[in-house]
Design a protein around this motif. Structure first.
Motif: not given
Length: 585
Positions: A129-153
């Motif tokens: 469960a810890g590995a699942f939560c950690a990998v998912t959280a790390g991946y979603l951090l990049v998703v949020v950053g990419a969504a914020a960067y794509a604003r205005g494109g």
């Protein structure tokens, strides 16, 4: 000096392992985003007339990467000034991010045995469960950053689609990776589930039936996709001129044509699902006012100019070539039935080990249900809006395609499975062999034990296919075990594969082995001529590796042994062989 206790060391190592799993999720997302960005930048650099600068190209790459996770994009620059949604996901792009998230979670997860060993030496890793939560959280951090960067494109992600389905896709891929690292176990059921469900999942028989059902459903879904792809290929071949005109008209330079070709390749799985929906009957929507089915194309389609859309049938009622698409669901139903019957009545297995007709029907119905659910899920992501107005509905309708796949596979698959089961359980052999007793069928008590055994025991006989030119293969061994005669006694009639010829039968038997027991000392098996013949055959088959021992010595030794046995029938007082070792005191 202070010394850390084992608990502190274990806790610290577990924290470091969780941080490593978080980094693995970030790296997996970064690899997918980086590879897609490189591809977009290559196309942008090679374009002679780019619409924007490098910043716009990078933002467009981030938007396309989010689209590969199922996010809905918005295109603000339109002729009408109204932002247009882009919700059709190229399914080929989904494979990269899903595989990266799956692999990161699989590498971060550890089995329970490794966790126990690590806790003993002070190097425990994270739990599943810890590995699942950690990998998912790390991946979603990049998703949020990419969504914020794509604003205005030129293409930015709709914030409402980041939680569903983007987060769900990432979590599902990570969960599949953890499940793979755990050995793909089937069960136990969650503690909050009903007790009847927990007891059913705990049974080995239920797990084997469920596995057979899911394998059959996967086979049927694969046939559906393959048949849909074949329909699209045939339609594109018939409309090759229109396909070429659409391809050459979208771009005049080679860089633009390469971009169109890459987009078409990414949409090939979508086209296969469209073809499968067309063959199932519901068809697909070509805008809000047109639907294409085997019966014909109703309404006025709003078709953009694209090479793959040249496969759309012409307006008007359907003809015989359009109705031929119904072969696809029939083939899928037969595939479901065949894979179910392979487990229901394995080849070269006795009749008593086969499933009952009720079990065969239930497993086939479960396979049809799983096939319908998978078809509905895939067709739901194969289409979507590509604009506003008439283009807001484009692609298959999942709530029609899924039930259609269920009905096709259930109505055709269940009778086909029963007929295949009867065929595989037919009495093999010719008419004169049908009076032989079925010696290979175990008693009912043994059947129950075998049904509850592991799947490996069932696969021993199921892996060998029955040959039509040797239908008796697999029965000789069982018949020999049941019909072996005692010393000096005749063989059992059930074990003999040769019928007793009558006076008018006209049956002339060929040369058979002697009927005397092989362990009888005075029989011809231990004679000198027989020994020499066996030795010559073994020597010839060895390729010259066997030594040329004299056969007379072997025969003489056998004769002395026979005389000693007749003189003293008790084995403990047998005379010692002069040429062999002495008796043990």
């Amino acid at each position: 000096m202070t010394q850390r206790t084992p608990k502190v060391t274990v806790r610290r190592n577990r924290t470091l392992a969780l941080a490593s799993a978080l980094v693995k999720g970030v790296v997996a997302a970064g690899l997918g985003l980086g590879s897609l960005t490189v591809l977009v930048m290559v196309v942008w650099i090679s374009s002679p007339y780019p619409d924007s600068g490098p910043g716009g190209a990078l933002r467009a790459a981030a938007g396309v990467w989010l689209l590969a996770h199922g996010a809905g994009l918005v295109r603000p620059d339109t002729l009408s000034g109204v932002p247009a949604p882009v919700g059709m996901v190229p399914l080929l792009l989904v494979l990269g991010p899903v595989w990266l998230a799956h692999r990161a979670a699989r590498d971060a997860a550890e089995s329970q045995e490794e966790l126990t060993d690590g806790a003993r030496d002070g190097s425990a890793g994270p739990s599943r469960a810890g590995a699942f939560c950690a990998v998912t959280a790390g991946y979603l951090l990049v998703v949020v950053g990419a969504a914020a960067y794509a604003r205005g494109g030129p293409l930015y992600a709709d914030p409402d689609t980041l939680a569903f389905p983007v987060a769900l896709v990432v979590a599902g891929a990570a969960a599949a990776g953890v499940w793979t690292a755990a050995g793909r176990p089937f069960g136990p059921a969650p503690s909050w589930s009903p007790l009847a469900v927990q007891e059913a999942v705990a049974r080995t028989l239920f797990r084997r039936r469920a596995e057979a059902a899911f394998r059959s459903a996967a086979a049927g879904l694969t046939v559906l996709l393959g048949g849909g792809a074949l329909l699209v290929a045939v339609a594109l071949g018939r409309n090759a001129a229109a396909t070429q005109d659409a391809f050459l008209g979208l771009a005049g330079d080679w860089s633009g044509r390469i971009a169109v070709l890459l987009l078409a390749a990414a949409l090939v799985p979508n086209a296969a699902l469209w073809g499968a929906a067309y063959g199932l009957g519901p068809g697909f929507s070509l805008g809000t006012g047109a639907t294409a089915t085997p019966l014909g194309l109703d309404g006025t389609p709003a078709l953009p100019r694209f090479p793959l859309l040249a496969a759309v049938p012409d307006q008007g009622p359907g003809a015989l070539p359009n109705w031929a698409a119904l072969v696809v669901p029939v083939a899928a139903a037969l595939a479901v039935a065949w894979f179910a019957v392979r487990r229901a009545a394995p080849a070269d297995a006795p009749r008593a080990r086969a499933w009952s007709p009720r079990e065969t029907v239930l497993v086939t119905l479960l396979s049809a249900l799983a096939c319908g659910a998978g078809t509905a899920l895939l067709t739901a992501v194969a289409g979507g809006p590509i604009g506003s107005g008439a283009l807001s509905a484009f692609g298959p309708v999942w709530w029609l395609t899924g039930p259609a796949a269920l009905v096709w596979t259930a109505v055709i698959g269940v009778p086909a499975a029963l007929l295949m089961r009867l065929w595989r359980l037919r009495t093999p052999g010719w008419a004169w062999r049908r009076d032989v007793t079925e010696a290979d069928e175990p008693p009912p008590a043994e059947v129950d034990v075998e049904e509850e055994g592991d799947d490996e025991e069932e696969g021993d006989d199921a892996g060998r296919s029955r040959r039509w030119w040797a239908p008796w293969r697999g029965r000789r061994a069982a018949a020999g075990e049941d019909g072996d005669a005692g010393p000096g006694g005749p063989a059992s009639p059930a074990a003999s594969s040769v019928p007793s010829p009558g006076p008018a039968s006209g049956f002339e038997p060929y040369d058979f082995l002697p009927t005397d027991p092989w362990h009888e000392k005075d029989g011809p098996w231990h004679g000198k001529e027989t020994r020499e013949a066996r030795w010559a055959s073994l020597k010839q088959g060895s390729g010259g590796l066997m030594a040329d021992f004299p056969a007379e010595r072997t025969a003489d030794r056998a004769g002395r042994t026979n005389r000693a046995d007749r003189a003293d029938p008790v084995p403990d007082r047998r005379a010692a062989d002069p040429d062999g070792p002495g008796a043990t005191p």
